[in-house]
Design a protein around this motif. Structure first.
Motif, PDB file in Angstrom:
ATOM      1  N   THR A  54      46.410  31.119  33.691  1.00  0.00           N
ATOM      2  CA  THR A  54      45.863  31.311  32.347  1.00  0.00           C
ATOM      3  C   THR A  54      45.167  30.047  31.850  1.00  0.00           C
ATOM      4  N   SER A  75      43.035  36.003  26.442  1.00  0.00           N
ATOM      5  CA  SER A  75      42.871  36.142  27.891  1.00  0.00           C
ATOM      6  C   SER A  75      43.635  37.345  28.423  1.00  0.00           C
ATOM      7  N   GLU A 114      42.460  39.072  31.770  1.00  0.00           N
ATOM      8  CA  GLU A 114      43.393  39.077  32.898  1.00  0.00           C
ATOM      9  C   GLU A 114      43.703  40.497  33.351  1.00  0.00           C
ATOM     10  N   LEU A 122      44.100  39.331  37.111  1.00  0.00           N
ATOM     11  CA  LEU A 122      44.517  37.947  37.318  1.00  0.00           C
ATOM     12  C   LEU A 122      45.962  37.854  36.847  1.00  0.00           C
TER      13      LEU A 122
END
Lengths: 305, 290
Positions: free
Chosen positions: A97, A245, A249, A254
């Motif tokens: 992150t 994020s 993500e 991610l």
């Protein structure tokens, strides 16, 4: 100055405590947690055992006090699903992150400082308007959709970049671009207004009167002064980007803190959810504090207020 | 010696490029509002009717399209145009109601803080700081995830989370207005505090609030789409644009139009709302906050 820092730190702590309370209340919204943890096929005894095991049979204020006192020393409890301590889970995913956030911020600054400067230098002309329209386009584009479009274009049609996962630096390019897009409009506008203010100031007039070149005036004098607020806002933006994020993500798979939070919400793993809220809020609080102190160090006028 | 003739300042509202943007925005928003109100009466299909024998029919500009389905059909054979038009209703509903909820909270806090100052203002500033340190998407997802998705819940959650800009703008503009002459005059005339707040301050900061309101509508629409895309917004059979993109995601590599149509629509609508907000700002002479 010391007094300013102390006051600012006290405020930060108070905000952090309030957010902790909210994060705790948030996870108790759903009624009986023991039932949702036990799952659909559980018997009454199972539910009772779970309620005892997780301390859910105690009154709320005792649960709250024990959570807070443990969180203050860094113990965020254990995940129900992953069977691991929440601190470990978050620590393992934080680098991804953070990398994503820093890449996004770097790209955003790389775009917004030149754009903002350009708009300020040509204030009121069509160049300025064009930059405004570009920032509005950035503001109106849904980030998750933009991510999908990038995947189709660069991942599938052109085949330049990997579509999802975290194997190499190439994996961070598209997510970084998407995250950068969310921060660029605000940073561009700030650079623009900072530069306009700087260009109108006395020291620029002096520099111009000395017969310096336009380039030297803009880059050596105006930009340096306008950069101060931009850099401190960039710190705040980083905090927002880490919070945002979660979308990026999830789109690009991610496995960072945001993805962890998304998974945990789906699995009713509430210690993880409240811990991620707390960690992201704490990072934001620290970043804003840092930026306020930085501003006060650079500009004595702020300290007195 | 020349005699200074003082004329009242004449403000000429020239037609600038910014105003063109405003009218483009108004046009876009009108089309969307119209679609939301009468659209489903005009489109001959039911947005919920499935037809599994007629799935993923491409839109009219592509090969293999059917004249019956202008924008094609989705993965369950539902008419895409009908769903798109119904989605306008949902976006509009969420945008406006969220704006009203957050506007009430934010404006109240902002005016109180700006007018009374002192401890009241400290509390308001503290609340704004707290609100800003909460990660919005994450908390909204968690609330919907824990309580189960519904339209009302999405509206309440977003309304409770997105009031910060209202509060900031209401507070700073109230502070500017508070010390002006007409406020002193009203005070000397013996006006009560509620009267001062509602009759003197509120109308005078209304133009600034209107600008914030349009921008908040745009923001709320984007947030709703994001939540729905992540599966924790508007519940499934309802055709939210974000949800349509999420459902089309599995097919996007083969037929990219499934995510292009709702995505472009969402983008154009948000752009239109932002154009209106930006145009209002210059028309009403309201400055950008900060």
């Amino acid at each position: 100055m010391v007094r300013f820092i102390l006051r600012r730190a006290a405020l930060g702590l108070l905000v952090a405590l309030t957010v902790m309370t909210l994060a705790f209340m948030l996870t108790r919204l759903s009624g009986d947690l023991a039932i949702s943890i036990a799952g659909p096929g559980a018997t009454q005894e199972d539910i009772e055992i779970i309620r005892k095991a997780y301390g859910l049979d105690q009154p709320l204020y005792i649960q709250f006090a024990s959570w807070i006192s443990r969180a203050l020393v860094g113990d965020l409890g254990n995940s129900y699903f992953f069977k691991d301590s929440v601190s470990n889970l978050i620590a393992a995913r934080m680098p991804i992150t953070m990398t994503l956030g820093l890449v996004g911020l770097g790209l955003a600054l790389l775009v917004s400082i030149p754009l903002g400067t350009l708009a300020a230098m040509r204030e009121g002309t069509w160049v300025d308007r064009a930059v405004t329209v570009v920032t509005m386009i950035g503001q109106a584009t849904p980030s998750f959709w933009f991510g999908l479009i990038l995947m189709i274009t660069f991942g599938l049609t052109l085949g330049w970049l990997p579509i999802s996962g975290t194997g190499s630096w190439q994996h961070f390019v598209m997510p970084g671009i998407v995250l950068a897009m969310t921060a660029t409009p605000a940073l561009t506008r700030l650079t623009r207004s900072g530069m306009i203010e700087a260009i109108a100031s006395d020291y620029i007039r002096t520099a111009r009167a000395k017969g310096l070149t336009r380039r030297s005036i803009i880059f050596k004098h105006a930009l340096r002064n306008a950069a101060i607020p931009v850099v401190s806002i960039a710190a705040v933006q980083l905090g927002f980007m880490l919070g945002g994020s979660i979308v990026v993500e999830t789109v690009f798979a991610l496995h960072g803190v945001g993805f962890l939070a998304w998974e945990s919400i789906a699995k009713n793993d509430f210690p993880v959810v409240q811990a991620v809220v707390l960690v992201l809020a704490t990072i934001y609080i620290c970043l804003t504090m840092l930026s306020d102190i930085l501003n006060a160090l650079l500009d004595p006028r702020i300290r007195s207020t | 010696m020349s005699i200074a003739i003082s004329l009242p300042p004449v403000r000429v509202r020239t037609f600038r490029v910014g105003n063109v943007g405003f009218w483009i925005g108004v046009a876009i928003c009108s089309v969307v509002v119209l679609a939301a109100v009468v659209g489903n009466a005009l489109v001959p299909h039911d947005p919920f009717a499935q037809n599994l024998n007629n799935r993923l029919v491409p839109p009219f500009w592509m090969e293999g399209s059917q004249p019956d389905h202008l924008l094609g059909t989705d993965q369950l054979g539902r008419d895409y145009l009908a769903r798109l038009v119904y989605g306008a209703r949902i976006s509009l509903l969420i945008g406006i109601t969220t704006m009203i909820v957050s506007g009430l909270i934010g404006t109240t806090l902002g005016i109180l803080g700006g007018y009374f100052g002192g401890i009241v203002d400290d509390v308001v500033l503290f609340l704004i700081t707290c609100r800003l340190s909460i990660p919005v998407v994450l908390v909204a997802l968690a609330v919907v995830g824990l309580l189960g998705s519904s339209l009302t819940l999405v509206i309440c959650t977003l309304g409770l989370l997105l009031w910060d800009r209202f509060a900031v703008v209401a507070r700073s503009t109230t502070m500017q207005v508070r010390s002006l002459d007409y406020m002193n005059a009203a005070m000397c005339a013996g006006a009560s505090t509620p009267r001062l707040l509602f009759r003197e301050i509120l109308p005078n900061i209304a133009s600034h609030l209107a600008v914030v309101a349009t921008l908040e509508i745009a923001l709320a629409i984007l947030f709703e789409a994001t939540l729905s895309f992540l599966g924790l917004g508007v519940p499934a059979p309802l055709p939210s644009w974000g949800l349509m993109i999420a459902e089309g995601k599995d097919y996007m590599f083969f037929s990219s139009w499934v995510i292009m149509i709702p995505g472009v629509t969402l983008f154009i609508f948000v752009m239109g709302v932002n154009f209106v907000g930006d145009g209002l700002r210059s028309l009403l002479g309201a400055e950008r906050p900060r």
